[in-house]
Design a protein around this motif. Structure first.
Motif, short mmCIF file in Angstrom:
data_model
loop_
_atom_site.label_atom_id
_atom_site.label_comp_id
_atom_site.label_asym_id
_atom_site.label_seq_id
_atom_site.Cartn_x
_atom_site.Cartn_y
_atom_site.Cartn_z
N HIS A 193 -13.81 12.85 10.72
CA HIS A 193 -12.55 12.45 10.10
C HIS A 193 -12.43 10.94 9.96
CE1 HIS A 193 -11.25 16.56 10.56
NE2 HIS A 193 -11.48 16.51 11.85
N GLY A 194 -13.44 10.16 10.37
CA GLY A 194 -13.34 8.71 10.36
C GLY A 194 -13.35 8.15 8.96
N SER A 211 -4.11 7.72 10.99
CA SER A 211 -4.65 9.00 10.54
C SER A 211 -5.69 9.54 11.51
CB SER A 211 -5.25 8.83 9.14
OG SER A 211 -5.77 10.04 8.66
N GLU A 212 -6.53 8.65 12.01
CA GLU A 212 -7.59 9.07 12.94
C GLU A 212 -7.02 9.64 14.23
OE1 GLU A 212 -11.13 6.93 15.58
OE2 GLU A 212 -10.31 5.91 13.82
N ARG A 250 -4.08 -1.31 5.70
CA ARG A 250 -4.89 -0.11 5.46
C ARG A 250 -5.65 0.30 6.72
NH1 ARG A 250 -3.92 3.36 1.27
NH2 ARG A 250 -3.84 2.30 -0.74
N GLU A 251 -6.12 -0.72 7.44
CA GLU A 251 -6.85 -0.44 8.68
C GLU A 251 -5.95 0.28 9.68
OE1 GLU A 251 -8.97 -2.77 12.44
OE2 GLU A 251 -7.96 -3.89 10.86
N ASP A 252 -4.70 -0.18 9.80
CA ASP A 252 -3.77 0.46 10.72
C ASP A 252 -3.47 1.90 10.27
OD1 ASP A 252 -3.69 -1.85 12.15
OD2 ASP A 252 -1.73 -2.50 11.42
N HIS A 274 0.86 -1.18 0.00
CA HIS A 274 0.00 0.00 0.00
C HIS A 274 0.89 1.24 0.00
CE1 HIS A 274 -3.54 -2.44 0.83
NE2 HIS A 274 -2.90 -2.99 1.84
N GLN A 302 -5.49 3.84 8.66
CA GLN A 302 -6.67 4.63 8.99
C GLN A 302 -6.66 5.01 10.47
OE1 GLN A 302 -8.99 6.05 7.21
NE2 GLN A 302 -10.02 6.84 9.04
N TYR A 319 1.34 5.30 1.03
CA TYR A 319 0.85 6.26 2.01
C TYR A 319 1.60 7.59 1.88
CZ TYR A 319 -0.75 1.91 4.18
OH TYR A 319 -1.31 0.68 4.41
N TYR A 335 -2.46 1.48 17.09
CA TYR A 335 -1.71 2.71 16.84
C TYR A 335 -0.29 2.57 17.37
CZ TYR A 335 -0.19 7.56 17.27
OH TYR A 335 0.54 8.73 17.19
#
Length: 500
Positions: free
Chosen positions: A499-500, A292-293, A285-287, A262, A289, A264, A439
């Motif tokens: 922002h989610g 970023s969150e 991708r989940e990590d 991926h 996100q 970034y 995170y």
């Protein structure tokens, strides 16, 4: 050719005494990993490609890198190889000669220069900073910062003496010509932590991180050599930082060529919001996100006024204070890692590992004021699913003026006095959540939870944390799903939802 070379390399390592392997920091690269690392190299538009191998071993990395250059159209390659293990030099020279024959058969020219010198001490960057490609698996070991010849060897490049592999990477980076490429397989530890701060400063300003490969398993990469280490493969270019970084993920080297990838923004992975410049690496991708969150959270550990300290009781230095003889006068509970559970701490005196700390003369250096704290384990085993495990210490459960924390624990308080129990529970819910654990895995590859990384955490505002804690106190929480649902409920009521 390559299979035979790898077999000889393996036989050589098996025969070499463990003491000498440790002294040299030798962990030779397998052919599959070497081939994958070489695949990260891009075409170099020069008449003669200058290739640097800073710790050559049997030359497996140079072999793959040179053949990669040939396949991409570079007909002439000159390799400079450094190796201090005299016992392998003859095999290295024979292997390089075989590469020359391969090039000759393909209409190319491969030349080489083997140098039996210590790469870090001779500092070739001071003489020839003109290499186009370097592909390295440097040794890694800590050295005595007062007595070692390596201490201060790279002081002109960066501050600190974190590990010998950082010295190798820094000098290689200094050896690179403009737009030169360095591919390295190294421990992940340089991406975070206080000890590598100066090195990160140097690397982030001199090189552009282009690609990173991470492994889900910590024990597969050098499994034949029984190495338990979180390693990454990173590809750097001597240029200003590119806007995008590509992250590849595999379980180990068996599936390395089927890795997921991926891309970034570099701004998400390299944290320039403080002078630690931690490099965060999301596994999915989940990590990313989640990363970023969390960046949108309005406060930080420091902004909220929290303080974190490491437990002052180092048991081998305080044996005269420690007893397991039961509840005797003049002693207090000693909290160890096994006393920290999810959301709570538990010391009954009935567990065979429970101990007490004697309030002898001078105990104040080792004890803390008994007030509400969040207790965070400093270590997790590789088998544990979680990196972050935190429990609330409630002073009423262990009455008295003092409490003792063992050195494998961190404890969190507040600069303006005691934490309220509600705030302590709110923080503990946060630390035990799947969200913050994921995170934290992005910012740290270590099983050790260092206070430095905790101090840099982004957090919700204090009033939100208190509300989470108040709800937690009114609810019997027994599952991970309940912890995550409670956190999600409160965070989605705040501005983060957009922002989610």
């Amino acid at each position: 050719m390559i299979e035979a070379i790898e077999l000889k390399q393996s036989d050589y390592l098996i025969a070499k005494p463990e003491r000498l392997k440790k002294e040299f920091g030798q962990y030779f690269t397998g052919s599959a990993v070497a081939d994958y690392m070489a695949s990260m190299l891009t075409f170099v538009d020069v008449p003669v490609v200058r290739l640097l191998d800073a710790g050559a071993g049997a030359g497996i990395l140079t072999i793959h890198a040179a053949i990669r250059c040939l396949a991409q159209g570079n007909k002439q390659v000159h390799a400079v190889l450094y190796e201090i293990d005299k016992d392998i030099l003859s095999q290295l020279a024979l292997n390089m000669q075989q590469v020359s024959e391969v090039f000759k058969d393909m209409g190319g020219i491969f030349t080489f220069d083997i140098r039996c010198e210590d790469f870090v001490l001779v500092r070739p960057d001071r003489k020839e900073a003109s290499f186009h490609v370097s592909i390295i698996n440097p040794p890694y070991f800590k050295y005595n910062t007062k007595t070692s010849l390596y201490a201060g060897a790279t002081a002109d490049l960066y501050a600190g003496n974190p590990n010998i592999y950082a010295s190798f990477m820094a000098i290689v980076a200094s050896c690179m010509a403009d737009n030169g490429q360095m591919v390295a397989i190294v421990p992940r530890s340089f991406t975070n932590g206080l000890y590598f701060k100066g090195f990160r400063h140097y690397l982030n300003r001199r090189m552009s991180l282009e690609k990173v490969h991470i492994f889900r398993s910590r024990d597969q990469l050098f499994r034949e050599q029984a190495v338990l280490q979180e390693n990454i493969i990173c590809s750097y270019r001597k240029a200003p930082q590119h806007a995008v970084i590509k992250v590849y993920t595999s379980t180990g080297y068996d599936d390395i060529n089927q890795s997921q990838s991926h891309s970034y923004p570099a701004s998400l992975l390299i944290d320039t919001s403080n002078d630690y410049e931690i490099i965060r690496i999301p596994e999915s991708r989940e990590d990313a996100q989640i990363l970023s969150e969390v960046e949108y959270w309005p406060a930080s550990f420091k902004d909220n006024g929290y303080l974190i300290s490491t437990g002052p009781v180092v048991e081998h230095r305080t044996r005269e204070f420690i007893t397991d003889s039961g509840n005797i006068a003049g002693s207090i509970p000693l909290l160890r890692m096994h006393n920290v559970k999810v959301l709570r701490t538990e010391w009954t005196g009935k567990n065979k590992k429970d101990a007490r700390f004697m309030l002898l003369e001078g105990h104040e250096k080792h004890t803390s004021e008994n007030q509400p704290y969040v207790i965070l384990k400093r270590f997790s085993s590789r088998e544990e699913k979680r990196r972050l495990v935190a429990g609330v210490h409630e002073p009423d459960s262990m009455p008295g003026k003092w409490i003792a924390f063992e050195n494998h624990l961190n404890y969190i308080g507040h600069q303006d006095g005691s934490l309220s129990q509600a705030e302590a529970y709110g923080l503990t819910v946060l630390f035990n959540s799947t969200l913050l654990d994921k995170y934290f895995r992005c910012i740290s590859g270590n099983t050790q939870v260092n206070a430095t990384e905790i101090r840099l955490l982004k957090l919700p505002a204090r009033d939100t944390i208190q509300k989470i804690g108040m709800s937690a106190q009114l609810t019997e929480i027994t599952t991970q799903e309940q912890i995550d649902a409670l956190l999600d409920h409160f965070l989605q009521r705040q501005e983060y939802k957009q922002h989610g």
